[in-house]
Write an enzyme that holds these catalytic residues in place. Structure first.
Site, PDB file in Angstrom:
ATOM      1  N   GLU A   1       0.823  -1.331  -0.243  1.00  6.25           N
ATOM      2  CA  GLU A   1       0.037  -0.011  -0.060  1.00  6.25           C
ATOM      3  C   GLU A   1       0.672   1.308   0.018  1.00  6.25           C
ATOM      4  O   GLU A   1       0.345   2.342   0.355  1.00  6.25           O
ATOM      5  CB  GLU A   1      -0.938   0.057   1.198  1.00  6.25           C
ATOM      6  CG  GLU A   1      -1.987  -1.211   1.143  1.00  6.25           C
ATOM      7  CD  GLU A   1      -2.866  -1.352   2.047  1.00  6.25           C
ATOM      8  OE1 GLU A   1      -3.969  -1.419   2.071  1.00  6.25           O
ATOM      9  OE2 GLU A   1      -2.521  -1.188   3.313  1.00  6.25           O
TER      10      GLU A   1
ATOM     11  N   HIS B   1      -1.891   4.453   8.349  1.00  3.01           N
ATOM     12  CA  HIS B   1      -3.159   3.598   7.821  1.00  3.01           C
ATOM     13  C   HIS B   1      -3.293   2.098   8.557  1.00  3.01           C
ATOM     14  O   HIS B   1      -2.508   1.655   8.842  1.00  3.01           O
ATOM     15  CB  HIS B   1      -2.816   3.244   6.136  1.00  3.01           C
ATOM     16  CG  HIS B   1      -3.793   2.140   5.818  1.00  3.01           C
ATOM     17  ND1 HIS B   1      -5.068   2.550   5.586  1.00  3.01           N
ATOM     18  CD2 HIS B   1      -3.584   1.058   4.932  1.00  3.01           C
ATOM     19  CE1 HIS B   1      -5.587   1.544   5.253  1.00  3.01           C
ATOM     20  NE2 HIS B   1      -4.842   0.786   4.863  1.00  3.01           N
TER      21      HIS B   1
ATOM     22  N   HIS C   1      -6.389  -0.523   9.690  1.00  2.00           N
ATOM     23  CA  HIS C   1      -7.608  -1.598   9.540  1.00  2.00           C
ATOM     24  C   HIS C   1      -8.561  -1.394  11.052  1.00  2.00           C
ATOM     25  O   HIS C   1      -9.054  -2.428  11.229  1.00  2.00           O
ATOM     26  CB  HIS C   1      -7.573  -2.775   9.247  1.00  2.00           C
ATOM     27  CG  HIS C   1      -6.882  -2.769   7.876  1.00  2.00           C
ATOM     28  ND1 HIS C   1      -5.976  -3.940   7.387  1.00  2.00           N
ATOM     29  CD2 HIS C   1      -6.318  -1.848   6.773  1.00  2.00           C
ATOM     30  CE1 HIS C   1      -5.207  -3.713   6.164  1.00  2.00           C
ATOM     31  NE2 HIS C   1      -5.443  -2.262   6.073  1.00  2.00           N
TER      32      HIS C   1
ATOM     33  N   TYR D   1     -13.497  17.484  18.737  1.00  2.00           N
ATOM     34  CA  TYR D   1     -12.218  17.236  18.666  1.00  2.00           C
ATOM     35  C   TYR D   1     -12.305  16.344  17.231  1.00  2.00           C
ATOM     36  O   TYR D   1     -10.949  16.369  16.586  1.00  2.00           O
ATOM     37  CB  TYR D   1     -11.787  16.318  19.730  1.00  2.00           C
ATOM     38  CG  TYR D   1     -11.242  17.036  21.052  1.00  2.00           C
ATOM     39  CD1 TYR D   1     -10.033  17.615  20.773  1.00  2.00           C
ATOM     40  CD2 TYR D   1     -12.256  17.539  21.848  1.00  2.00           C
ATOM     41  CE1 TYR D   1      -9.693  18.502  21.903  1.00  2.00           C
ATOM     42  CE2 TYR D   1     -11.807  18.357  22.886  1.00  2.00           C
ATOM     43  CZ  TYR D   1     -10.532  18.931  22.932  1.00  2.00           C
ATOM     44  OH  TYR D   1      -9.946  19.579  24.135  1.00  2.00           O
TER      45      TYR D   1
ATOM     46  N   HIS E   1     -12.439  -1.317   4.109  1.00  2.00           N
ATOM     47  CA  HIS E   1     -10.992  -1.225   4.141  1.00  2.00           C
ATOM     48  C   HIS E   1     -10.582  -0.543   5.410  1.00  2.00           C
ATOM     49  O   HIS E   1     -10.334  -1.214   6.443  1.00  2.00           O
ATOM     50  CB  HIS E   1     -10.453  -0.673   2.963  1.00  2.00           C
ATOM     51  CG  HIS E   1      -8.741  -0.773   2.938  1.00  2.00           C
ATOM     52  ND1 HIS E   1      -8.078  -0.670   1.703  1.00  2.00           N
ATOM     53  CD2 HIS E   1      -7.984  -1.229   3.889  1.00  2.00           C
ATOM     54  CE1 HIS E   1      -6.924  -0.999   1.885  1.00  2.00           C
ATOM     55  NE2 HIS E   1      -6.666  -1.111   3.047  1.00  2.00           N
TER      56      HIS E   1
END
Length: 214
Positions: A79, A98, A100, A125, A165
């Site tokens: 990725e 990144h 999951h 926030y 994803h």
């Protein structure tokens, strides 16, 4: 690494490993899911493919040059193109996270989300650290078309949710990106807990006041 590389990259390498271990220990990454990167003066350091964020070896992090070519360390995450697409549109980005993570990934699977704002502005926030969160259409992991979709949105958004994803977030440093993605995860949890319950997201005026300070 040679001595020049060690002095130039030692701190960011150690920081990525420490950050990865923290995210893993707190359940924000499992198995070998998720990836991190940091911008250095002559390219990027990224987590390798099939590496657990909990056991990163600073000396084995992938090194990519300014053109995105793999020039050192283990083979980078598949990725990496997603990271490069985001960096390409955000010159202020010094780090990308990144994940999951469970709740954000769960939201990414919900049908009928607003693609322009898939999580409402439930808390101050969230607005300050994420802003408006768009949904990137589904593409299989590693598909170059996903990087193109990210590139098209990244100039306006530093945080994106990839359909089916998970989230990807940039920040001025890897730590600021991690703080933002953790806020996203908590707000995704609230979003799921509140489904079916009348809620009052922040108004346009209230979000505008917060966004001016971001």
């Amino acid at each position: 690494m040679n001595l020049a590389t060690k002095s130039h990259e030692a701190r960011p390498r150690e920081r990525l490993a420490t950050l990865g271990a923290s995210l893993f220990a707190r359940g924000l990454a499992t198995g070998t899911s998720g990836n991190l990167s940091v911008r250095v003066s002559d390219g990027w350091l990224m987590t390798p493919t099939n590496a657990s964020l909990g056991t990163l070896d600073p000396d084995r992090l992938s090194k990519l040059d300014e053109n995105g070519r793999h020039v050192g360390g283990d083979r980078p995450t598949k990725e990496s193109l997603l990271h490069l697409a985001l960096y390409g549109q955000r010159p202020d980005a010094g780090g990308i996270v990144h994940l999951h993570s469970t709740y954000a990934a769960a939201v990414s699977c919900v049908d009928g989300l607003d693609p322009a704002e898939c999580v409402p502005p439930l808390t101050a926030y969230f607005v300050m650290r994420i802003g408006r969160l768009p949904l990137v259409p589904y593409h299989r992991p590693g598909d170059p078309a996903l990087a193109t979709a990210i590139h098209d949105l990244a100039a306006r958004h530093h945080a994106l949710l990839l359909a089916n994803h998970g989230p990807i977030v940039s920040g001025t440093t890897p730590d600021s990106a991690a703080a933002a993605i953790e806020e996203l995860e908590e707000t995704a949890k609230l979003f799921l807990l509140l489904r079916g319950i009348p809620t009052r997201p922040l108004s346009d005026q209230e979000t505008a006041q917060l966004s001016h300070g971001r």
